[in-house]
Design an enzyme around this catalytic site. Sequence first.
Site, short mmCIF file in Angstrom:
data_model
loop_
_atom_site.label_atom_id
_atom_site.label_comp_id
_atom_site.label_asym_id
_atom_site.label_seq_id
_atom_site.Cartn_x
_atom_site.Cartn_y
_atom_site.Cartn_z
N ASP A 121 74.09 40.22 214.86
CA ASP A 121 74.71 41.58 214.43
C ASP A 121 73.42 42.41 213.77
O ASP A 121 73.67 43.71 213.51
CB ASP A 121 75.86 41.38 213.43
CG ASP A 121 75.39 40.63 212.29
OD1 ASP A 121 74.31 40.25 212.12
OD2 ASP A 121 76.49 40.50 211.58
N HIS A 122 72.65 41.86 213.20
CA HIS A 122 71.38 42.36 212.30
C HIS A 122 70.20 42.88 213.08
O HIS A 122 69.57 44.03 212.76
CB HIS A 122 71.15 41.45 211.35
CG HIS A 122 71.78 41.23 210.29
ND1 HIS A 122 73.19 40.93 210.26
CD2 HIS A 122 71.26 41.22 208.79
CE1 HIS A 122 73.50 40.86 209.04
NE2 HIS A 122 72.34 41.19 208.11
N ASP A 186 74.56 34.89 204.39
CA ASP A 186 74.44 36.51 204.39
C ASP A 186 75.23 36.39 202.97
O ASP A 186 75.96 36.02 202.54
CB ASP A 186 74.95 37.21 205.30
CG ASP A 186 75.07 38.66 205.24
OD1 ASP A 186 74.03 39.29 205.92
OD2 ASP A 186 75.74 39.31 204.43
N ARG A 473 75.74 48.48 200.04
CA ARG A 473 74.19 48.27 199.06
C ARG A 473 73.39 49.60 199.57
O ARG A 473 73.30 50.13 200.59
CB ARG A 473 73.44 46.95 199.79
CG ARG A 473 72.45 46.71 198.84
CD ARG A 473 72.10 45.20 199.37
NE ARG A 473 73.17 44.33 198.63
CZ ARG A 473 73.10 42.99 198.99
NH1 ARG A 473 72.64 42.45 199.70
NH2 ARG A 473 74.22 42.25 198.55
N SER A 668 70.37 40.76 198.82
CA SER A 668 70.68 39.93 200.02
C SER A 668 70.42 38.32 199.86
O SER A 668 69.62 38.00 198.95
CB SER A 668 69.93 40.38 201.15
OG SER A 668 69.88 39.25 202.17
N ARG A 670 68.62 36.62 201.45
CA ARG A 670 67.54 36.59 202.26
C ARG A 670 66.51 35.52 201.80
O ARG A 670 65.83 35.57 200.73
CB ARG A 670 66.89 38.11 202.38
CG ARG A 670 65.85 38.23 203.41
CD ARG A 670 65.41 39.64 203.39
NE ARG A 670 66.53 40.43 203.62
CZ ARG A 670 66.58 41.66 203.07
NH1 ARG A 670 65.79 42.37 202.53
NH2 ARG A 670 67.81 42.34 203.40
#
Length: 787
Positions: A121-122, A186, A473, A668, A670
Amino acid sequence: MLTRRSIRRLATRASEFAVPEAYQSRTPPYAKLIQNLNTVKKIVDNKPLTLAEKILYSHLVSPEESLASSNGQLSNIRGEVYLKLNPDRVAMQDASAQMALLQFMTCGMPSTAVPASIHCDHLIVGKDGANDDLEKSIATNKEVFDFLQSCGEKYGIQFWGPGSGIIHQIVLENFSVPGLMMLGTDSHTPNAGGLGAIAIGVGGADAVDALTGTPWELKAPKVLGVKLTGQLSGWSSPKDVITKLAGILTVRGGTGYIVEYFGEGVQTLSCTGMATICNMGAEIGATTSTFPYTEAHKRYLIQTGREPITKAVDAANNQHNFLRADEGAQYDKLIEINLSELEPHVNGPFTPDLSTPISLFGKTTKEEGWPEKVSAGLIGSCTNSSYQDMSRAVSIIQQAEKAGLKPKIPFFVTPGSEQIRATIERDGLIDTFERNGAIVLANACGPCIGQWDRVDVDKQSTDSNAIFTSFNRNFRARNDGNRNTMNFLTSPDMVTAMIYSGDMHFNPLKDSIKLDNGEEFRFQPPTGEELPNSGFIKGREEFYPEAQPQPKPDVEVNVSPESDRLQLLDPFKPWSGDELSTNVLLKVEGKCTTDHISAAGAWLKYKGHLENISYNTLIGAVNKETGEVNKAYDLNGDQYSIPELMIKWKEEQRPWIVVAEHNYGEGSAREHAALSPRFLGGSVILVKSFARIHETNLKKQGMLPLTFAEESDYDKISAGDLITTQNLRDMIAQDGNNGGTLTVKVTKKDGSTFDVLCKHTMSKDQVEFFKAGSAINHIGNLKRAQA
């Protein structure tokens, strides 16, 4: 140890929660969880537990071991004890799944220990519309998608390909169930809490814990209770609950807490509305958020094809009181929000906690000097792409269409999943959107995550512009790559009304718009359906994976040595056994999110290639001593970009440290924000405070995260200073249990020295990660020893 009697009791309970085989992998092991919870209750002398504690503690590997030091007191657990947990499921989005799976591959296991899913999806850019964008993105990212699909086939992981939908919406539609505990790579994984789960955003190395069956460790959160009273009406929506709460708590206010909603107002919310609220719990730093089981949950489970699971859920709740807080449960903090009095809020710019009620927004715009006009409106994303959201937006569009109004600014719509897209197409909603000028994007993250090929504003423009979005965000440059784009977060209702005015001062609750014939038009409050009257439809079958994939050991997972998108990992070196001696490479000023540390947007294509993505490390950070962005200075005064200096010092074998301010690593999940600094030779990060996920990610990669015991010591340190730990070896020898402090000696350029007291939160297991060089090294060592 289980006795015969407890085994018989467990077997009896298991029959209460029996579901058809096709649903078993998607149903929490309620019998085992309730058995565990009974043990927990004995340990805490039957004290009332919150819902969050029930779900979390019932997933303990060994309640006796984790809670041994509690002495029967919940206050000795919350915020104090490290819990070792067995999550039920793992979900990974394509950007972070690459590194998670590259790490998992090093462990040498034939399959995952728990059900897992991959969601593409990203990496899908939003620009022209779903079909064109999807075709281009699949071509651009074919190597990555093929890699992820082959990993799914080899290890038995469900693969949701590009166009199938956004990870959090698919999880809500398929996997989230009351009482579930899930990890997701995520930060918005808590979206699943809208369906009564405990769902926690983590880095890839944490996901590997669950994927390998290694107990996952979490410091027991405190519990923040939010009591909801009254009922939403008019223009107010579930989004306004969390945008208001963010204004109350700020981006740090939820750190170390699970947010648990309760009160009579909960019963009035839709399941997807609760998911919206939980989704943005990430914006207040919360570990996760959750809701008790309601009839809305049951309706949603049935509508999404999971009626057999509701029988098990009802049994767990009605017979064992498992899915709601005990009467008399106590919260560490308590906030009350009256839904009947709640006004729509708009949050931003540049931070999701700058909250302004719509009645004051025009005045605030003028006072702050924000742009007078809105340049674009965007709705959808994982936060607000439900059928209810879309139908309310369409009700506003239909009012405008009837009056002859046309949108004044570009308008983009992102469905959350193929199921949502197909259903709103069947019911005519997409036709209404497109007939009125909207561009319907692919079922993917798109502009929300920075994958927006925006054409109306140049990325290098120095002029400020404002956009209204229903996203979660809004950091600088996050959506379109332009640092001067101000993203104002609000409900889909407010965004949709705003596209017909384009005026930042417009308040759709009371203001009118002049029509071409001179008459005044005023919107009526939106209306929408909680769930589609004709039920959901799945849509295109090609977007749905095999329901219960089995591992295929013969599948080859190939990574070309010449690839610039994927790179196999070399293990980080283990700790030498010596004290750490590091130079300050950079002193960071102000907000430093994971977007600043490891930028997204165009960099997402390198998520599977650690070396290439590391060239973006801290390029968004502000140098405290010069005010410059992405500038650092060598010991002789020569100027470099921040990653360039990191690379130079790595080649010179000069370990480095970054010093920063509050909530470092906000945003995030991340993990590249921890992986890249480690890869480029970093050894310590010293800050005033950390965001939870980022601090954990640093530990997982073998870095040492420290906080100042006295925040004012931040002011005493300069770039180039030599920082040397004084009692690291003693802390390691005590498995981290040395009182939670560590002293470092600071040596200035003139040779003068002073000591700074720091704090650490290293647990015994995290000390083992540090000694081994990373958590993955440690897990690999354990698996090889077991083999």
